[in-house]
Design a protein around this motif. Structure first.
Motif, short mmCIF file in Angstrom:
data_model
loop_
_atom_site.label_atom_id
_atom_site.label_comp_id
_atom_site.label_asym_id
_atom_site.label_seq_id
_atom_site.Cartn_x
_atom_site.Cartn_y
_atom_site.Cartn_z
N GLN A 222 0.93 -1.06 0.15
CA GLN A 222 -0.05 -0.01 0.07
C GLN A 222 0.81 1.20 0.01
O GLN A 222 0.57 2.25 -0.62
N ALA A 223 2.08 1.26 0.58
CA ALA A 223 2.99 2.47 0.62
C ALA A 223 3.52 2.58 -0.62
O ALA A 223 3.58 3.59 -1.08
N TYR A 224 3.84 1.43 -1.19
CA TYR A 224 4.29 1.51 -2.68
C TYR A 224 3.22 2.03 -3.69
O TYR A 224 3.84 2.93 -4.57
N LYS A 225 2.05 1.70 -3.75
CA LYS A 225 1.15 2.29 -4.31
C LYS A 225 0.96 3.55 -4.12
O LYS A 225 0.96 4.38 -5.27
N LYS A 226 0.97 4.12 -3.02
CA LYS A 226 0.50 5.53 -2.90
C LYS A 226 2.16 6.24 -3.43
O LYS A 226 1.83 7.45 -3.93
N PHE A 227 3.30 5.75 -3.02
CA PHE A 227 4.36 6.25 -3.72
C PHE A 227 4.16 6.57 -5.07
O PHE A 227 4.52 7.54 -5.63
N ALA A 228 4.03 5.40 -5.81
CA ALA A 228 4.23 5.40 -7.15
C ALA A 228 3.19 6.37 -7.72
O ALA A 228 3.52 6.94 -8.82
N LYS A 229 1.91 6.37 -7.30
CA LYS A 229 0.92 7.33 -7.88
C LYS A 229 1.01 8.62 -7.61
O LYS A 229 0.99 9.51 -8.47
N GLU A 230 1.40 8.86 -6.56
CA GLU A 230 2.08 10.60 -6.33
C GLU A 230 3.25 10.86 -6.98
O GLU A 230 3.25 12.00 -7.62
N LEU A 231 4.37 9.91 -7.12
CA LEU A 231 5.42 10.46 -8.19
C LEU A 231 4.75 10.52 -9.51
O LEU A 231 5.37 11.59 -10.20
N PHE A 232 4.04 9.56 -10.04
CA PHE A 232 3.41 9.87 -11.51
C PHE A 232 2.67 11.24 -11.44
O PHE A 232 2.88 12.06 -12.52
N ARG A 233 1.87 11.34 -10.47
CA ARG A 233 0.88 12.59 -10.89
C ARG A 233 1.59 14.01 -10.49
O ARG A 233 1.67 14.95 -11.32
N THR A 234 2.35 13.93 -9.50
CA THR A 234 3.18 15.51 -8.90
C THR A 234 4.36 15.74 -9.49
O THR A 234 5.23 16.73 -9.11
N GLY A 235 5.23 14.51 -9.81
CA GLY A 235 6.44 14.39 -9.81
C GLY A 235 7.64 14.55 -8.65
O GLY A 235 8.87 14.64 -8.45
N VAL A 236 6.86 14.39 -7.28
CA VAL A 236 7.47 14.45 -6.24
C VAL A 236 6.75 13.26 -5.41
O VAL A 236 5.62 13.24 -5.21
N ALA A 237 7.68 12.49 -4.66
CA ALA A 237 7.07 11.47 -3.61
C ALA A 237 8.22 11.29 -2.57
O ALA A 237 9.24 11.09 -2.67
N THR A 238 7.74 11.27 -1.36
CA THR A 238 8.46 10.84 -0.21
C THR A 238 7.97 9.64 0.47
O THR A 238 6.78 9.49 0.73
N PHE A 239 8.78 8.64 0.89
CA PHE A 239 8.40 7.76 1.87
C PHE A 239 9.77 7.47 2.76
O PHE A 239 10.94 7.64 2.49
#
Length: 450
Positions: A222-239
């Motif tokens: 679930q953390a991977y899913k959130k990270f991947a979607k956020e990076l695709f949409r916004t160009g920035v992702a933090t975990f």
């Protein structure tokens, strides 16, 4: 729009005052398998024609606004391969102006205010961003990542932004040439359908990144899913303690030309057998987003193409990501820095190496092995050194029977994840059992995490 959905169970609504249910442009249906009771108390039930609530009449203010800056193309996000979807791009400045008023224009143009309204995905609610600019002609720089992949309502008003002028404009995902529906399908396969092994480095040297994200998707889906979607949409992702911020070289890659033609000169691809024919297949989009984006964050010289040397994932980077991205507390390596193999070894040397690896697995560690790719290929060549990261997915079994003039049986078998292949499938790597000599010549060491 609100929605109440109940699957199984019941719902009870109790009210001491009046309760009104209004359905605009539709139907209200009440049904029950046993009884459908409407009890109006002392005055019974009343039935009458529905009348929509009166809309507030706007007597003054801004009536229409228009956009003066042309929009940019991006994916149509519908699996058709369309690339002609118009929208705003992150970081670009767009000019808007008032086109008309409900009645008269204000004497002071600074009375005209501007606001952006959009639906925030992470919080699942509408948000408003009042802008500092005023007047009938303004320039707005779209530098808010959270607006990416959303419809943005640009509003100009004098008194009430809810009833005055509104212009809805699409703002592209940061990876604007990547199809959102394809991205979502790929994430679903890896997480909801329990196939993290689909993660594929394709024709790149991102094997280390593939191992990192395979472990990520498998152990923390679930953390991977959130990270991947956020990076695709916004160009920035933090975990955890790591933030991925790819450069424009990664963000602006275009995987396909019109009519779904693979843009092979600009995007990674590999050969696959499909229907008896070998064809060129693009690197999965979400794997490019996560893996190329992460490698580029650490090494800006890697620009997401065929820069083989810049893409290599060196051991310090692998151990660092295991700690600060994946969050493992116990991380160490053994042997990965010494790819030079001994020319002479004994069966005890082989046994000690295998026993050490299997011991780490029994202690609950996950092992990322550094090998020469010949270790798991059908062919074994001794003329080249193709360093490669894989994830060990089973203990190593060594079936050895000594003989007078050599071993009567010398077979090593184990399962690994690599190259988008199911470690437990019929096409798995290791392709076939190998000898101890083959193993010792191509195994380097491991990173263990827990």
């Amino acid at each position: 729009m609100s929605r109440i959905r109940i699957v199984g169970g019941s719902i009870t609504k109790t009210s001491k005052g009046a309760t009104t249910i209004e359905v605009l442009d539709g139907h209200f249906i009440s049904s029950a398998a046993k009884q459908n009771i409407w009890d109006g108390g002392e005055k019974g039930n009343t039935y009458h024609e529905y009348k929509a609530p009166e809309k507030k009449e706007v007597k003054e203010g801004v009536k229409e606004i228009e956009r003066l800056t042309p929009l940019d193309f991006g994916s149509t996000n519908d699996k058709t391969g369309g690339l002609n979807n118009e929208g705003m791009v992150f970081g670009k400045t767009y000019q808007f102006r008032v086109k008309s008023y409900v009645k008269d224009a204000p004497k002071n143009k600074s009375d005209i205010k501007w606001l952006l309204k959009y639906h925030n995905l992470s919080e699942n609610k509408w948000k408003e961003i009042p802008l500092p600019v005023k007047g009938d002609n303004v320039k707005i720089t779209m530098n808010n990542e959270d607006l990416c992949g959303r419809f943005v309502n640009v509003r100009a008003y004098i008194k009430d932004h809810e009833t005055e002028a509104n212009l809805q404009v699409w703002k592209h995902n940061r990876f604007r040439w990547f199809d959102r529906m394809v991205i979502n399908d790929e994430i679903t396969e890896r997480v909801d359908n329990f196939k993290p092994w689909l993660i594929n480095q394709s024709g790149t040297s991102l094997c280390g990144m593939a191992c990192i994200f395979y472990v990520f998707a498998k152990e923390q889906p679930q953390a991977y899913k959130k990270f991947a979607k956020e990076l695709f949409r916004t160009g920035v992702a933090t975990f955890n303690n790591y933030t991925v911020t790819p450069t424009i070289d990664i963000l602006e890659r275009q995987p396909f030309l019109p009519k779904k033609i693979l843009n092979e000169g600009n995007f990674p691809w590999h050969w696959e057998w499909v229907g008896g024919n070998q064809i060129k297949v693009n690197m999965p989009l979400i794997d490019y987003v996560t893996m190329a984006g992460t490698r580029n964050t650490d090494n800006k010289k890697y620009k997401g193409g065929e820069e083989e040397f810049q893409a290599i994932n060196w051991p310090p980077f692998m151990t660092s990501l295991s700690e600060i991205l994946l969050g493992y507390k116990d991380v160490s390596s053994k042997g990965v820095y010494n790819p030079v193999k001994p020319l002479v070894f004994t069966t005890l040397d082989v046994e000690n190496k295998i026993n050490d690896i299997n011991k780490q697995l029994s202690l609950g560690y996950k092992l990322i092995l550094m090998i020469d790719s010949d270790l798991i290929d059908d062919r074994w060549d001794i003329s080249s050194m193709d360093l490669h990261w894989v994830v060990l997915e089973s203990p190593i079994v060594w079936n050895y029977i000594p003989g007078f003039f050599g071993a009567k049986k010398d077979e090593i078998d184990f399962k690994v994840y690599t190259w988008g292949t199911d470690p437990n499938g019929h096409k798995r790597y290791l392709k076939k059992k190998i000898t101890s000599n083959h193993f010792m010549a191509n195994y380097n060491g491991y990173i263990k995490v827990k």
